[in-house]
Design a protein around this motif. Sequence first.
Motif, PDB file in Angstrom:
ATOM      1  N   MET A 425      29.331  42.916  32.261  1.00  0.00           N
ATOM      2  CA  MET A 425      29.415  41.931  33.339  1.00  0.00           C
ATOM      3  C   MET A 425      28.361  42.188  34.416  1.00  0.00           C
ATOM      4  SD  MET A 425      31.448  39.728  32.257  1.00  0.00           S
ATOM      5  CE  MET A 425      30.946  38.755  33.670  1.00  0.00           C
ATOM      6  N   ALA A 426      28.027  43.446  34.666  1.00  0.00           N
ATOM      7  CA  ALA A 426      26.947  43.743  35.612  1.00  0.00           C
ATOM      8  C   ALA A 426      25.625  43.204  35.080  1.00  0.00           C
ATOM      9  CB  ALA A 426      26.856  45.243  35.865  1.00  0.00           C
ATOM     10  N   THR A 495      34.705  36.100  41.106  1.00  0.00           N
ATOM     11  CA  THR A 495      35.969  36.805  40.903  1.00  0.00           C
ATOM     12  C   THR A 495      36.546  36.467  39.531  1.00  0.00           C
ATOM     13  OG1 THR A 495      37.195  34.979  41.892  1.00  0.00           O
ATOM     14  CG2 THR A 495      36.532  36.784  43.351  1.00  0.00           C
ATOM     15  N   GLY A 496      37.505  37.283  39.100  1.00  0.00           N
ATOM     16  CA  GLY A 496      38.187  37.012  37.841  1.00  0.00           C
ATOM     17  C   GLY A 496      39.476  37.789  37.745  1.00  0.00           C
ATOM     18  N   TRP A 509      39.075  41.621  38.019  1.00  0.00           N
ATOM     19  CA  TRP A 509      37.637  41.688  37.720  1.00  0.00           C
ATOM     20  C   TRP A 509      36.855  41.122  38.905  1.00  0.00           C
ATOM     21  CZ3 TRP A 509      34.966  43.344  33.274  1.00  0.00           C
ATOM     22  CH2 TRP A 509      35.770  43.737  32.194  1.00  0.00           C
ATOM     23  N   PHE A 510      35.679  41.679  39.123  1.00  0.00           N
ATOM     24  CA  PHE A 510      34.812  41.188  40.191  1.00  0.00           C
ATOM     25  C   PHE A 510      33.381  41.585  39.852  1.00  0.00           C
ATOM     26  CE2 PHE A 510      32.770  40.788  44.289  1.00  0.00           C
ATOM     27  CZ  PHE A 510      33.523  39.844  44.993  1.00  0.00           C
ATOM     28  N   THR A 511      32.457  40.696  40.105  1.00  0.00           N
ATOM     29  CA  THR A 511      31.044  41.018  39.928  1.00  0.00           C
ATOM     30  C   THR A 511      30.253  40.368  41.053  1.00  0.00           C
ATOM     31  OG1 THR A 511      29.204  41.052  38.342  1.00  0.00           O
ATOM     32  CG2 THR A 511      30.559  39.050  38.402  1.00  0.00           C
ATOM     33  N   ALA A 521      33.082  45.378  38.342  1.00  0.00           N
ATOM     34  CA  ALA A 521      34.185  46.336  38.275  1.00  0.00           C
ATOM     35  C   ALA A 521      35.411  45.679  37.677  1.00  0.00           C
ATOM     36  CB  ALA A 521      34.517  46.881  39.667  1.00  0.00           C
ATOM     37  N   VAL A 522      36.267  46.516  37.079  1.00  0.00           N
ATOM     38  CA  VAL A 522      37.574  46.076  36.604  1.00  0.00           C
ATOM     39  C   VAL A 522      38.604  47.109  37.046  1.00  0.00           C
ATOM     40  CG1 VAL A 522      37.152  47.155  34.339  1.00  0.00           C
ATOM     41  CG2 VAL A 522      38.993  45.479  34.594  1.00  0.00           C
ATOM     42  N   VAL A 523      39.726  46.628  37.545  1.00  0.00           N
ATOM     43  CA  VAL A 523      40.858  47.482  37.918  1.00  0.00           C
ATOM     44  C   VAL A 523      42.051  47.040  37.090  1.00  0.00           C
ATOM     45  CG1 VAL A 523      42.424  48.203  39.755  1.00  0.00           C
ATOM     46  CG2 VAL A 523      39.999  47.854  40.256  1.00  0.00           C
ATOM     47  N   GLN A 524      42.570  47.927  36.269  1.00  0.00           N
ATOM     48  CA  GLN A 524      43.684  47.575  35.396  1.00  0.00           C
ATOM     49  C   GLN A 524      44.929  47.232  36.225  1.00  0.00           C
ATOM     50  OE1 GLN A 524      42.958  47.340  32.147  1.00  0.00           O
ATOM     51  NE2 GLN A 524      40.914  48.041  32.684  1.00  0.00           N
ATOM     52  N   THR A 525      45.557  46.113  35.874  1.00  0.00           N
ATOM     53  CA  THR A 525      46.728  45.579  36.575  1.00  0.00           C
ATOM     54  C   THR A 525      46.489  45.524  38.085  1.00  0.00           C
ATOM     55  OG1 THR A 525      47.860  47.730  36.759  1.00  0.00           O
ATOM     56  CG2 THR A 525      48.309  46.425  34.777  1.00  0.00           C
ATOM     57  N   GLY A 526      45.272  45.157  38.477  1.00  0.00           N
ATOM     58  CA  GLY A 526      44.930  45.075  39.895  1.00  0.00           C
ATOM     59  C   GLY A 526      45.185  43.726  40.521  1.00  0.00           C
TER      60      GLY A 526
END
Length: 542
Positions: A425-426, A495-496, A509-511, A521-526
Amino acid sequence: MRSGAKVAVIGGVFVLMAGGIGYGAYSMLGDTVGGDGGTRSASESSKVKTGPPSAEEIAETSKGFLDAWAAGDAAAASLLTNNESGSAPVLASYGEDARIGKVKITPGPAVGTKVPYTVRATVSYDGKSKPLAYASELTVVRGLTTGKALVDWAPTIVHPQLTEGATLRTGEASTPTIEAVDHNGKVLTKEKYPSLGPILDTLREKYGESAGGSPGIETWIEPADETQPDVNLLTLAKGKPGTVRTTIDAGAQEAAERAVKKYAEASVVAVKPSTGAIRAVANNPATGFNAAMQGKQAPGSTLKIMTAAMLLEKGLVTANGAAECPKEARYYTRTIHNLKHFSLPDGSTFTQSFARSCNTAFVKLIDDVDDDSALAKEAREVFGIGLDWKTGVVTTDGSVPEEVQGEAAAQYIGQGTVQMNALNMASITATARTGTFRQPVIVPQSLDNRQLATATRSLSPSVTQQLTTMMRATAAWGTGAKAMASVGGDKGAKTGSAEVDGQDTSNSWFTGFSNDLAAAAVVQTGGHGGDAAGPVVAEVLR
C-alpha cells in the motif's frame, strides 16, 4: 550454518554424548507406548484418568521435565511430553549441537496449566564461553491415551524463538557478520530497531560473504526452511563485520518503531516515491515474521486509490465531475453499502465520494467499465502489484486476482480476494504520487545488480494530478483529516477498514504522503482507518 544432526535412535533407545557427559538411555521395549508419550501396561488401560490435570500433577510433571532437561537427560525429559519422538531430538541437540551446559531452570508459579520459567546456562565452544539467559513457558495437559499429566510439546519450550523443525546450533558462522547502515551511514542494530531483526538476518545471509567481513563464533537458530535466514542468539567471539548500506532512514525508522508499539498488532512501511527507496519498516510484535512486508490481507478502502486511477484512466469520471453516491449499490448477487448507510447529495463530485470513502460511488461504475478483470490489469500494468519484486529481502508483492461479478465489485473497495500488506500500500501511494511505479528496495540495486520489476506504463499527468488532488482533499477535510492534521508539507491520504474472517472489529488501514515520502499502516482490529492506522502513518510522515 548448516550441519548434520547428531542424534541416533537405535532399537528404540536414544544414544548420545555431549561435552563428555553421558546422557541417560531409556529402553522402550516391552511396554505399550501411547501415541501421546509415556508408557502404560495393559492392566492400566482401564484406569485412564480424564479431565484437566490437578495442581499437584502440574507441579510434579513440570518439575520432572525441567529437572531432566536441566540435567541433560533428553530421553527422560521427552518421556514426560505428549510427543516423545518429536521432543527428544530437540532436547538432545540442546547440549550436542548448541553446546549449552550448566543449565539452571527456575520455574515460577503456575498460572492454570501454564508454568513459566527462566533459563540460565553457559554456552561453550572452542575455548570460548558466554552466559545465555531467557524466559519461556510450558503447558501441562492430560495424555489422550495414557491419562497421565504430560508437557504439551512445542519447540518454544526449549527457546521462545525456536520453530517447528528448527535447530539450535553453536559454532563458527558460515556467513560473516554485517554492519548494516542507513542511507546516511548511521549504524542499524536489532537492539535499537527491533523490527529490523529479520531484515538484518536476511541481509547478512545474502550479502555477508560479499561485504568483506570474517565469521565469528555464535549460537543461532537454524530454520527448517533453508531459504530463511538463521537467527543469531548469542555471539561468543566477534568476527569482522562487513558493511551493508541500506535505504532505511534512521529517523523515520525510529518514529515507525515508536508508532507501532502503541498497538498490540501493527505494521507500517515508508517509501520514497521518487526512487522507491524503503525508508522505514516496523512491526509490533517484532517477531521473526515481517508482517509489514510479507503479510497478506484485504486492505479495505485504501485500495480505492488504484480503483480511482483505473476509472480516471478510462474516462468514466473526473475529479470534479459528478459521481452518484447512494446508500447501497448492487452488482449481480453482491449488495454493497456505505458506512452507516450514508449517502451524498445529488451533484456531489467524485472527489467528495473519494474523500468521504463512498463505496457505492465506485461499485456503481463497474457496469460502465465493461471488463470485470480491469482492476487486476491496472494493478499489474500501472502499480506493479503481483510482479516479482526484488527488494533485497523476502516480500509478498500483493495480489489482485482476476474476478467476475460480485467478487469483482468487492475488489473495487479493497475487499474480497485482494491481498496486500503495508509495503504494497505504501508503494501504491508512492505510484499515485508520481504517476510511475518504482519498485521498492531496501538495499541499492547496485549492490548486486539484481533485476527490478517494472510496470508496463505510467499514469498520464492528468490522471496523476486528479488522483493526488483527491488524496489531498481526504487529508484536508475528508476521512483522513484528523490523523493528518499534524503532518506538514504537500500531503494526501486515504483511509480504509477491512473485515477479515467475520471478525467483530475491522482492521484499520491508512496510507498517505507528505512531500517525497509515502507511508502505509495496518492495525489489527483497530476499527476505522483514521482512528488507529492514521496516527501511525502520521508519526512516520512527521
